[in-house]
Design an enzyme around this catalytic site. Structure first.
Site, PDB file in Angstrom:
ATOM      1  CE1 TYR A 178      -4.244  -6.333   2.665  1.00 34.88           C
ATOM      2  CE2 TYR A 178      -5.744  -7.187   1.110  1.00 34.88           C
ATOM      3  CZ  TYR A 178      -5.378  -6.346   1.947  1.00 34.88           C
ATOM      4  OH  TYR A 178      -6.286  -5.331   2.370  1.00 34.88           O
ATOM      5  NE  ARG A 217     -13.655  -3.786   0.733  1.00 29.27           N
ATOM      6  CZ  ARG A 217     -13.128  -3.477   1.884  1.00 29.27           C
ATOM      7  NH1 ARG A 217     -12.221  -3.988   2.447  1.00 29.27           N
ATOM      8  NH2 ARG A 217     -13.490  -2.157   2.162  1.00 29.27           N
ATOM      9  CG  HIS A 221      -8.986  -1.170   1.827  1.00 31.53           C
ATOM     10  ND1 HIS A 221      -9.311  -1.880   0.516  1.00 31.53           N
ATOM     11  CD2 HIS A 221      -8.743  -2.297   2.564  1.00 31.53           C
ATOM     12  CE1 HIS A 221      -9.264  -3.113   0.760  1.00 31.53           C
ATOM     13  NE2 HIS A 221      -8.783  -3.396   2.029  1.00 31.53           N
TER      14      HIS A 221
HETATM   15 FE   LIG Z   1      -8.368  -5.170   2.781  1.00 27.78          FE
END
Ligand SMILES: [Fe+3]
Lengths: 242, 199
Positions: A108, A157, A160
């Site tokens: 990110y 994760r 997504h």
């Molecule tokens: Fe996330």
């Protein structure tokens, strides 16, 4: 601002449990006392409205919006598209949809993300759009990578995209995540598993949609979103003065 | 077997995660310039009618730790109790605001106009209040609550009246700390747990 009757009470059974020991952070961030359940009021039935005029031309194009069109982001190009509806099956037109996601490597662009997958200089990671008069929306983006996170020993994760939707009343406010068909990490994800009914997890998994894919350009995934509806019967007229 | 219902079911919520700011308050995450301005940056524009107030507070978890990653949204009417879009609403009141707990201190700040009373479904009035919605990592479905004010008459508010354990009413009431200044601390869990709503 809209007022068309009380909101249908939330069916909490479709939603995640607030407290889940497998998602450790939820253990201290979930209320331990019951929620106060009441019929919605004017406060919850109204909400902010946003106009198409606030949008920039590239706001729903995450491949290009960070560089203002100068250079495309790295990754598998995809169209994310779908429709926002309410529980009565009615389209929710002119409502704001915002998304954010990791880049193709699973990183990110956020001051707090220290994962060593590199930042893509051409990718910001957020976009927004407003549904059309029939509730349809679309984003052009890249498929985000899976990423590790601290929870249990070795937690990843699934791929997504985070999604925030307003609807027309503040009581419809929803944030969720879209997963991708066929990702084996969905079944291992404690965040997806905060939803206890597998059928409801499946409603967050976007199918590959070749009817919307563009040859030699991008694949497509479809993701419809259902917001709370309004309760209306022939026996329920608007209260006086509202 | 019975006839099938033709209603749909709401899309399940998922946590907003630690990076909610990227999508909702990009400049907070370090994404300056992607939009001309963050959405919901101000609850009011200059010239809003009524008393301008500032509400400060924190969001604490079940251990009492003040969270640094919470994001909040607020929705309220103008000083006369009219929501944006309603006939006669103050055009300088946006009603909606988005704000984050400070990354270092966890303090949030909402500068707005003191809201007016709004009608209740039974035809009476609700005491002046601001609706809030809280999301963060570890919150699996956004938490609804309300900010009321200690210097307003809250005695006949239908929502506050529904709270059985009377000391808990206090968790929804902002305390006056100065002229036009209020304090509203939120506790997600444990001692002094804020009343959260399902409306
Ligand atoms: Fe996330």
């Amino acid at each position: 601002m809209t007022d068309q009757g009380r909101l249908i009470p939330r069916n909490r059974a479709v939603h995640p449990v607030p407290y889940d020991p497998d998602y450790k952070t939820s253990m201290t961030r979930s209320p331990s006392l019951p929620l106060l359940s009441m019929d919605s009021t004017f406060t919850e039935e109204t909400g902010p409205r946003f106009g198409h005029n606030m949008l920039g031309a590239l706001d729903n194009n995450l491949i290009l919006n960070w560089t203002k069109g100068a250079a495309p982001a790295v990754g598998e190009r995809i169209l994310m598209h779908g429709r926002v509806l309410d529980e009565m099956g009615r389209p929710v037109p002119h409502t704001l949809v915002e998304i954010w996601q990791a880049n193709a490597g699973g990183r990110y662009r956020h001051i707090k993300d220290t994962y060593f997958a590199p930042l893509d200089p051409n990718f910001g990671g957020c976009g927004r759009t407003i549904t059309d008069e029939n509730g349809y929306y679309e984003f052009l983006t890249i498929r985000p990578g899976a990423y590790p996170w601290p929870n249990r020993g070795n937690e990843w994760r699934p791929m997504h995209i985070h999604i925030s939707v307003f609807g027309h009343s503040f009581g419809q406010r929803l944030i969720t995540q879209m997963y991708f068909e066929g990702d084996p990490l969905i079944d291992r994800c404690p965040i997806a598993a905060t939803i206890k009914d597998r059928g409801h997890i499946d409603r967050l998994v976007a199918p590959l949609d070749m009817s919307k894919a563009k040859p030699m350009d991008f694949l497509a995934y479809k993701f419809d979103i259902v917001l709370r509806g309004r309760r209306q019967t022939m026996f329920e007229n608007k209260p006086e003065g509202m | 077997m019975v006839q099938s219902l033709d209603t749909l079911q709401e899309t399940p919520s998922q946590t907003a995660g630690p990076y909610v700011h990227i999508g909702c308050i990009p400049t907070f995450a370090g994404l300056e310039g992607i939009y001309p301005e963050d959405l919901g940056k101000r609850a009011i524009e200059e010239g809003a009618k009524g008393q301008i107030i500032t509400i400060r507070g924190t969001v604490a978890d079940g251990t009492g730790w003040v969270m640094r990653d919470a994001m909040l949204e607020s929705w309220q009417p103008d000083a006369a109790g009219k929501f944006p879009g309603q006939d006669g609403a103050d055009p300088k009141v946006n009603g909606f605001c988005r704000f984050a707990a400070d990354a270092e201190t966890g303090e949030f700040e909402l500068r707005t106009v003191k809201p007016g009373a709004v009608p209740a479904p039974n035809g009476t009035l609700q005491a002046p209040h601001i609706a809030i919605w809280i999301v963060a990592r570890g919150i699996n479905i956004g938490l609804q609550s309300r900010i009321y004010f200690e210097d307003e008459d809250n005695s006949t508010d239908p929502l506050l009246a529904r709270i059985e354990q009377r000391p808990r009413v206090d968790t929804l009431i902002a305390k006056k700390t100065g002229e036009g200044e209020y304090r509203f601390d939120i506790r997600l869990q444990g001692e002094g747990e804020t009343v959260f709503l399902d409306m």
